[in-house]
Structures are given as structure tokens and as C-alpha cells.
Design a protein around this motif. Structure first.
Motif, mmCIF file in Angstrom:
data_model
loop_
_atom_site.group_PDB
_atom_site.id
_atom_site.type_symbol
_atom_site.label_atom_id
_atom_site.label_comp_id
_atom_site.label_asym_id
_atom_site.label_seq_id
_atom_site.Cartn_x
_atom_site.Cartn_y
_atom_site.Cartn_z
ATOM 1 N N ASP A 191 0.838 -1.195 0.000
ATOM 2 C CA ASP A 191 0.000 0.000 0.000
ATOM 3 C C ASP A 191 0.877 1.252 0.000
ATOM 4 O OD1 ASP A 191 0.897 0.398 2.589
ATOM 5 O OD2 ASP A 191 -1.010 -0.058 3.555
ATOM 6 N N SER A 192 0.275 2.425 0.110
ATOM 7 C CA SER A 192 1.019 3.674 -0.039
ATOM 8 C C SER A 192 2.029 3.892 1.085
ATOM 9 C CB SER A 192 0.045 4.862 -0.079
ATOM 10 O OG SER A 192 -0.723 4.920 1.114
ATOM 11 N N THR A 193 1.849 3.189 2.211
ATOM 12 C CA THR A 193 2.789 3.334 3.320
ATOM 13 C C THR A 193 3.833 2.227 3.342
ATOM 14 O OG1 THR A 193 1.363 2.080 4.841
ATOM 15 C CG2 THR A 193 1.016 4.465 4.707
ATOM 16 N N GLY A 194 3.773 1.304 2.374
ATOM 17 C CA GLY A 194 4.752 0.232 2.300
ATOM 18 C C GLY A 194 4.368 -1.029 3.042
ATOM 19 N N ILE A 195 3.108 -1.142 3.503
ATOM 20 C CA ILE A 195 2.649 -2.335 4.216
ATOM 21 C C ILE A 195 2.271 -3.409 3.189
ATOM 22 C CG2 ILE A 195 1.014 -3.274 5.878
ATOM 23 C CD1 ILE A 195 2.916 -1.256 7.058
ATOM 24 N N LEU A 196 2.699 -4.649 3.423
ATOM 25 C CA LEU A 196 2.344 -5.763 2.545
ATOM 26 C C LEU A 196 0.914 -6.185 2.862
ATOM 27 C CD1 LEU A 196 3.648 -7.614 0.363
ATOM 28 C CD2 LEU A 196 4.124 -9.239 2.206
ATOM 29 N N VAL A 197 0.039 -6.124 1.847
ATOM 30 C CA VAL A 197 -1.388 -6.369 2.061
ATOM 31 C C VAL A 197 -1.934 -7.278 0.969
ATOM 32 C CG1 VAL A 197 -1.755 -4.146 3.214
ATOM 33 C CG2 VAL A 197 -2.044 -4.304 0.738
ATOM 34 N N THR A 198 -3.177 -7.756 1.192
ATOM 35 C CA THR A 198 -3.905 -8.523 0.180
ATOM 36 C C THR A 198 -4.657 -7.552 -0.726
ATOM 37 O OG1 THR A 198 -5.885 -8.726 1.566
ATOM 38 C CG2 THR A 198 -4.186 -10.425 1.808
ATOM 39 N N ALA A 199 -5.356 -8.108 -1.717
ATOM 40 C CA ALA A 199 -6.087 -7.268 -2.672
ATOM 41 C C ALA A 199 -7.177 -6.440 -2.008
ATOM 42 C CB ALA A 199 -6.695 -8.142 -3.770
ATOM 43 N N ASP A 200 -7.752 -6.946 -0.903
ATOM 44 C CA ASP A 200 -8.794 -6.184 -0.214
ATOM 45 C C ASP A 200 -8.272 -5.461 1.026
ATOM 46 O OD1 ASP A 200 -8.387 -8.408 1.310
ATOM 47 O OD2 ASP A 200 -10.475 -9.069 1.350
ATOM 48 N N GLY A 201 -6.953 -5.312 1.132
ATOM 49 C CA GLY A 201 -6.376 -4.453 2.157
ATOM 50 C C GLY A 201 -6.054 -5.094 3.481
ATOM 51 N N LYS A 202 -6.203 -6.406 3.610
ATOM 52 C CA LYS A 202 -5.827 -7.057 4.869
ATOM 53 C C LYS A 202 -4.307 -7.170 4.956
ATOM 54 C CE LYS A 202 -10.053 -9.731 5.631
ATOM 55 N NZ LYS A 202 -10.848 -9.091 4.596
ATOM 56 N N ASN A 203 -3.763 -7.008 6.165
ATOM 57 C CA ASN A 203 -2.327 -7.058 6.364
ATOM 58 C C ASN A 203 -1.829 -8.498 6.317
ATOM 59 O OD1 ASN A 203 -2.173 -4.257 6.798
ATOM 60 N ND2 ASN A 203 -2.627 -4.491 8.970
#
Length: 265
Positions: free
Chosen positions: A121-133
């Protein structure tokens, strides 16, 4: 006649459920990490019209006489065997070669999945397609975007590394965790390619990839659905014919009842 009619009704109901499961399997033939379902039947109670008799010195024994009363669902299984690997050549796409599930979190609950199409995401967190960490060994896996990383790699043990301007060796920023279950078939589907534990799945045992029986993580690949179209179409034909045969039981019983009614005119 009514007994055979109700037996036919139970067959119609069960084959309709089988067709529902087959339809869902076919709909998800291209869903990454999808695990197909399977319907298993069992017979209903049988009515005993005459019990068995034991042999004696002068006469042999006889077998019981029973009439079955139809069928019922024994189980709707989820088949957790691995699907084929699809090459994507995208570094953030991951597939598990072997046993285990990726662990992801919405901040409150953990979910488990075989679909490894991950993103930053925009902050560099690795996430799934629906935004889960994506859960790592230290919680979130965060890439220091403010330091201008130039390359990201994911190793077979789940280590996420980046090259930073000036650090000549990659810097590890986290390690993707893998969960195993004593009984994966007991997991509950909750939609979105996710599973959650049930009372019969056992609790997740989370750790590093390639340890304690967990599979390895293959970067640049996605696990495809384990649905086999040829098998599903064959099962569809079987279910359709079974549905037709049970409907014939009902119509035939109805015709016989009609003949009985017509005996008195």
C-alpha cells in the motif's frame, strides 16, 4: 407408494445440493487458491418388515427384510489438495509449495488463505487485494518507502528483503508466516478466498515456512484453483441423471396411485 415417493423426493433434494456444489466449483475454476467442494451421500433409516432369524438344528437362519426410506447428505467436503502453479514473474505473487496457509489480518481477526497475490500500500505495508495485512514474524511487514527501496524479493523461507540506497546487501524487513491445522478439512470458508478455524479444524500452528512440515514460499507464482473441469462435468452428468431418475420415481408412484383411485368409479 407414498414411501417410494418420499424416497424420490429425498433424492431430488440431495442431487440439487450436489449440482449447487458443482456449480460453485465451476464458477471458481480460475479463482486463485480456491479449494473445490465434494458432496457425499448416505442412506436414510431402513424400515424392517421382518427381522433376521438364527439357524437351529433343523432349519437355517434367514436374513432381515428391510426397505430403505431414501438418502441424505453425509458431508460436503472441502478438498484441500494443492492446485497447479501459475507463473506470473511478479515478485509479490507468492504460492505455498506444500502444507500451510498464509495468515492475514484485518486488525481484529486473523484469516487464512492459499491465495498469495500480495501488494504494497502507499505506506509500504504488505497487504492482500482487499487491504488485509499479511502477518509476519513481527506483525505487519513494512517496507521503508521513505528510504527509497529499489528492489524487493521474497525467499522460500518467507523472508521479505529490500535493497536500500547505499545498505550493498538486501535488508530483511520481515518474514511471512505460515499456519498449519491438524484438520484442514474442518476449516470454514468465509468468502474472499479466506478460511477461519472451526471447532473441528484445530487451532492454527503458526511459524516460518520450511519448518515443522510447513511448505516453502515460491515468489513469482500463484496457486491456481484445484477444480478439474473434466471431473466436474462428469459429476454434473451423474447428478443430472440421478435427478431425472428420482423424478421418474415420483411420477411413476403418482401414476400408480392414480390407477388405485380409478379402481372405484
Amino acid at each position: 407408494m407414498l414411501r417410494s415417493m418420499y424416497s424420490g423426493i429425498s433424492g431430488l433434494r440431495n442431487f440439487q445440493t450436489k449440482l449447487d456444489v458443482i456449480g460453485n466449483n465451476i464458477a471458481n475454476v480460475n479463482t486463485s487458491g480456491f479449494k473445490k467442494g465434494r458432496v457425499v451421500f448416505k442412506d436414510l433409516i431402513s424400515q424392517t418388515t421382518q427381522g433376521a432369524t438364527a439357524p437351529n438344528g433343523t432349519q437355517g437362519g434367514t436374513n432381515p427384510k428391510q426397505v430403505g426410506l431414501g438418502s441424505q447428505l453425509a458431508a460436503i467436503d472441502t478438498i484441500h489438495e494443492g492446485g497447479s502453479m501459475q507463473t506470473t514473474n511478479r515478485g509479490l505473487d507468492c504460492a505455498i509449495q506444500g502444507d500451510g496457509y498464509f495468515v492475514v489480518s484485518d486488525g481484529t481477526n486473523n484469516y487464512y488463505t492459499r491465495a498469495g497475490n500480495f501488494y504494497l500500500d502507499s505506506t509500504g505495508i504488505l497487504v492482500t487485494a482487499d487491504g488485509k495485512n499479511v502477518v509476519g514474524d513481527g506483525g505487519q511487514i513494512a517496507v521503508p518507502m521513505d528510504q527509497g527501496p529499489t528492489e524487493l524479493t521474497i525467499g522460500q523461507d518467507g523472508t521479505v528483503s529490500v535493497m536500500l540506497p547505499g545498505n550493498t546487501t538486501p535488508t530483511a524487513v520481515g518474514k511471512i508466516q505460515i499456519a498449519r491445522f491438524a484438520n484442514p478439512g474442518g476449516l470454514t470458508k468465509v468468502g474472499g478466498n479466506y478460511f477461519q478455524p472451526s471447532n473441528n479444524s484445530g487451532q492454527p500452528v503458526t511459524g516460518n515456512a520450511k519448518e515443522e512440515g510447513r511448505g516453502s514460499i515460491e515468489s513469482g507464482f500463484l496457486e491456481m484453483s484445484n477444480v478439474d473441469l473434466s471431473e466436474e462435468f462428469t459429476e454434473m452428468i451423474v447428478a443430472q441423471r440421478g435427478f431425472q431418475a428420482n423424478s421418474r420415481i415420483i411420477t411413476t408412484s403418482d401414476e400408480i396411485l392414480q390407477e388405485l383411485v380409478n379402481l372405484k368409479r
